[in-house]
Design an enzyme around this catalytic site. Structure first.
Site, PDB file in Angstrom:
ATOM      1  N   GLU A  29       1.094  -1.196  -0.038  1.00 27.94           N
ATOM      2  CA  GLU A  29       0.173   0.184   0.274  1.00 27.94           C
ATOM      3  C   GLU A  29       0.941   0.922   0.064  1.00 27.94           C
ATOM      4  OE1 GLU A  29      -2.109  -0.545   3.562  1.00 27.94           O
ATOM      5  OE2 GLU A  29      -3.238  -2.481   3.285  1.00 27.94           O
ATOM      6  N   GLU A  60      -4.594  -6.680   2.596  1.00 28.03           N
ATOM      7  CA  GLU A  60      -3.637  -7.136   2.855  1.00 28.03           C
ATOM      8  C   GLU A  60      -3.054  -8.504   2.983  1.00 28.03           C
ATOM      9  OE1 GLU A  60      -4.922  -5.326   4.984  1.00 28.03           O
ATOM     10  OE2 GLU A  60      -4.082  -3.823   5.422  1.00 28.03           O
ATOM     11  N   GLN A  82       2.192  -2.395   5.525  1.00 29.71           N
ATOM     12  CA  GLN A  82       2.034  -0.583   6.252  1.00 29.71           C
ATOM     13  C   GLN A  82       2.478  -0.856   7.155  1.00 29.71           C
ATOM     14  OE1 GLN A  82      -0.899   2.105   5.139  1.00 29.71           O
ATOM     15  NE2 GLN A  82       0.926   2.511   3.843  1.00 29.71           N
ATOM     16  N   PHE A  83       2.258  -1.475   8.255  1.00 30.31           N
ATOM     17  CA  PHE A  83       2.230  -1.767  10.178  1.00 30.31           C
ATOM     18  C   PHE A  83       1.674  -2.788  10.560  1.00 30.31           C
ATOM     19  CE2 PHE A  83       0.772   2.451   9.410  1.00 30.31           C
ATOM     20  CZ  PHE A  83       1.757   3.228   9.875  1.00 30.31           C
ATOM     21  N   ALA A  84       2.884  -3.823  10.866  1.00 32.46           N
ATOM     22  CA  ALA A  84       2.507  -5.137  11.421  1.00 32.46           C
ATOM     23  C   ALA A  84       1.168  -5.304  11.321  1.00 32.46           C
ATOM     24  CB  ALA A  84       4.179  -5.427  12.146  1.00 32.46           C
ATOM     25  N   PRO A  89      -5.082  -9.576   8.581  1.00 31.04           N
ATOM     26  CA  PRO A  89      -5.751 -10.538   7.418  1.00 31.04           C
ATOM     27  C   PRO A  89      -4.863 -11.730   6.644  1.00 31.04           C
ATOM     28  CG  PRO A  89      -5.932  -7.904   8.053  1.00 31.04           C
ATOM     29  CD  PRO A  89      -4.573  -8.134   8.635  1.00 31.04           C
ATOM     30  N   HIS A 129      -0.699   0.784  16.165  1.00 34.16           N
ATOM     31  CA  HIS A 129       0.738   0.861  15.848  1.00 34.16           C
ATOM     32  C   HIS A 129       2.033   1.079  15.518  1.00 34.16           C
ATOM     33  CE1 HIS A 129      -2.837   3.173  13.456  1.00 34.16           C
ATOM     34  NE2 HIS A 129      -2.352   3.003  12.306  1.00 34.16           N
TER      35      HIS A 129
END
Ligand SMILES: Cc1ncc(C[n+]2csc(CCOP(=O)(O)OP(=O)(O)O)c2C)c(N)n1
Ligand SMILES: [Mg+2]
Lengths: 328, 345
Positions: A29, A60, A82-84, A89, A129
């Site tokens: 993304e 994801e 984008q963020f762990a 998903p 986040h």
């Protein structure tokens, strides 16, 4: 010798890898013209275009699934989550698919791909986040799990990761992106997966860490050395799977005392496995109980600054544990 | 009288038509024997393709063998046979014997995998292959290869997010892919009416900007027409198609299911009259390609192959136990495994 931040190390190495290997694509993304929300892919789109730097739908599950399909058909994709925190998903695709493809096809269908994901707290990211998610994946045979924490290690491990024929989870601590600066040798080098690195020498206690906890542990160790004469040996795991037990055990034979620190929740964190292995295989060498310092067992990192600090494995907290261990 | 439009199946030779028939019968007879072997305690599990042979044979004939990518539905015994998997392979996998080319005894039966035919390894979680298939198709497209990806699944699988994400990618990138849903109206016991509020699975295609086509999945020639057109379009760069083949499973979901709890015997019997093999036999007889003698000839040939496969598989050993621990990762000089222990190092 160039001085780089962790973020620059990621970005420059991605650029280099894409130059070197035609079959590498970067996908995720906002990785295209925007260069990623952390700027880890900045410049790649301009250099390599939309066929190799793919802005994906916000989905994801299929970022990973499409990467798997591309890996089956000649590519070595580097997918960014984008963020762990948002990797879940894709959990099924990573665990039931990527990790199992080689085994379930008796070697016929390996899935060479890298999944990069910024993780960890210290950025006021709150519950969603800031998460450390590595223990969900270290549990799964078939996945390599890396968590390098310095520019030099990021470069060397990313160069190696793109050459191994299996899925690699490449976790980058987002608090360290701009915080850590370090030397990156000019001459080409690679770091093998499964090799820990001793970041500080010491004879009194062994501390195993990675990520933000590693840098905080080094701070704590320097302070304890100066003020109390306790000399800690700090081992940076760099690679969680494979786990470099050789290096850990060698240090432990010298110190007889070990503390494992990570930001991920203590219960069932990777430190639990390390502690268990030590109990099984190194009992005779222990002069103190194996100690752990992990994140508190609350669902995730809280937002308000004092609450966040309470959660994180910061130097003072680590120093306290180190002292306790040294004095045992 | 309006002239009938020329259909792709008009191009099929008499030999090809009879070959299609042969594969339908071979798949059916193998499948029936698998049920028996299960009931005899010689195979722990079987999931069946009975009743689905028409669409399966149709897609097998419409693909370019060994060139196109194929992610099978777990019922696709017939398609795999066409692509080069042998009856012996099927029986070895059924029993988990050494020589099982799919997984060397690791996976349950019908989890096909055969790299030389580009049959990609099937897993058990439904729908996961659908977005992966978008990935192989994207790779083909980016590399300028004229391969098409075909991915099969049931109508229940279309409720999973994987299905929707896969179609979305296919639409965005206009991928060379054909999604093939074998809608047999049940996901184990759950009727399709509890799976979706639209009438046809194919109706969902519009949401992703791709073509959706419904076909009678028990009619092998109609299914071939639709599959051939969809694959040809994909190969020409005209984008993806979601094909919905309406069919029925006249047997329980698997050897572990009892379908009497969720549907009437009348319903099942009514569908048996629309058995795809019976329907095709009628066509072939009308065309003068099949008679009772010829039917018997095909059956004899098939039964000999089935018997051979069963005898062969029964006499093979299981894979050595050590093999179960092998091949989790590939070899790489860039990986160092710690000497201590085995788990992760
Ligand atoms: C993700 C997932 N959930 C549940 C199951 C158990 N399961 C196996 S097959 C099946 C029904 C599938 O129905 P459908 O997609 O219509 O295919 P069919 O078997 O009817 O051909 C279920 C629920 C599974 N394999 N995977
Ligand atoms: Mg169904």
């Amino acid at each position: 010798m160039a001085i780089k931040t962790n973020l620059q190390a990621v970005r420059d190495t991605l650029m280099e890898i894409m130059e070197r290997y035609d079959n590498v694509v970067v996908m995720g993304e906002d990785v295209g013209p925007r260069g990623g929300v952390f700027q880890a892919t900045r410049g790649l789109y301009d250099r390599f275009g939309p066929d190799r730097v793919i802005d994906t739908p916000l989905a994801e599950l299929s970022i990973v699934a499409v990467a798997i399909g591309m890996a089956l058909n000649g590519y070595h994709p580097i997918a960014e989550i984008q963020f762990a925190d948002f990797i879940f998903p894709a959990f099924n695709q990573i665990v039931n698919e990527a990790a199992r493809y080689r085994y379930r096809s008796n070697g016929a269908w390996p899935v060479p791909l890298i999944i990069r994901a910024p993780y960890g707290g210290g950025v006021s990211g709150g519950l969603y986040h800031s998460q450390s998610v590595e223990a969900f994946f270290t549990h799964v045979p078939g996945l390599y799990v890396l968590a390098p924490s310095t520019p030099k290690d990021i470069v060397g491990l990313l160069r190696a990761a793109v050459q191994v024929p299996d899925p690699v989870l490449f976790f980058e601590h987002k608090r360290l992106y701009g915080l850590v600066k370090g030397e990156v040798p000019d001459d080409y080098y690679e770091i093998r997966l499964g090799e820990a690195d001793i970041k500080r020498r010491g004879d009194d206690i062994t501390v195993v860490a990675y990520g933000l906890a590693l840098h905080e542990a080094i701070k704590a160790a320097d302070k304890l050395s100066e003020q109390e004469g306790i000399e800690a040996e700090i081992i940076d795991l760099r690679s969680l799977v494979p786990l470099d037990l050789d290096t850990i055990y060698e240090s432990l034979r010298k110190t007889g005392k070990i503390l494992i620190v990570h930001e991920d929740n203590q219960t069932g964190g990777w430190g639990a496995e390390i502690a268990a292995r030590i109990a099984e295989e190194m009992f005779d060498w222990l002069d103190a109980p194996v100690m752990r310092l992990g994140g508190p067992d609350v669902p995730a990192v809280p937002y308000a600054p004092p609450l966040e600090r309470w959660f994180l494995p910061l130097a003072d907290k680590i120093a306290g544990k180190m002292r306790e261990l040294a004095e045992y | 009288m309006t002239k009938r439009q020329k259909r792709p199946s008009d191009e099929l030779s008499d030999e090809q038509l009879l070959e299609m028939y042969y594969y339908m019968v071979l798949s059916r007879k193998l499948d029936e024997r698998m049920w028996i072997l299960n009931r005899q305690g010689k195979a722990s599990f079987h999931i069946s393709g009975i009743g689905h042979e028409a669409i399966q044979v149709a897609q097998g004939f419409a693909m370019r063998k060994g060139h196109d990518w194929y992610f099978p539905h777990y019922r696709d015994i017939a398609t795999c046979l066409i692509l080069g998997v042998t009856p012996r392979h099927m029986m070895l996998a059924l029993m988990g014997k050494e020589g099982d080319i799919f997984s060397r005894g690791r996976q349950m039966p019908e989890h096909f995998s055969y790299k030389p035919a580009k049959i990609v390894s099937v897993s058990s979680p439904v729908a996961t292959a659908i977005p992966q298939a978008a990935g192989t198709a994207l790779a083909s497209k980016l590399q300028g290869k004229d391969e098409v990806t075909i991915v099969g699944f049931g109508e229940g699988a279309t409720s999973e997010g994987d299905f929707h994400e896969g179609l979305n990618w296919a639409g965005i990138h206009k991928l060379p892919i054909v999604f093939v849903c074998q809608n047999n109206q049940y996901a184990i016991s759950v009727h399709v009416s509890k799976q979706m509020a639209v009438e046809n699975v194919a109706d969902r295609a519009v949401a992703y900007g791709i073509r959706g086509v419904v076909v009678d999945g028990n009619d092998v020639l109609a299914s071939y027409d639709v599959m051939k057109e969809a694959i040809d379009r994909a190969r020409r760069g005209e984008g993806p198609t979601l094909v919905e083949a309406k069919t029925y499973r006249p047997v329980p979901h698997s050897t572990a299911d009892d379908d009497r709890s969720y549907r009437s015997r009348e319903e099942v019997e009514a569908w048996k009259k629309r058995d795809p093999i019976l329907l095709f036999e009628k066509v072939l007889m009308e065309r003068g390609l099949l008679d009772e003698a010829k039917k018997q000839e095909v059956l004899d040939r098939v039964m000999a192959e089935v018997d051979d496969a069963v005898d062969y598989a029964l006499n093979q050993p299981y894979p050595p136990i050590e093999s179960a621990a092998e091949g989790v990762f590939g070899d790489s000089p860039l990986v160092k495994w710690s000497k201590k222990g085995t788990i992760n190092g």
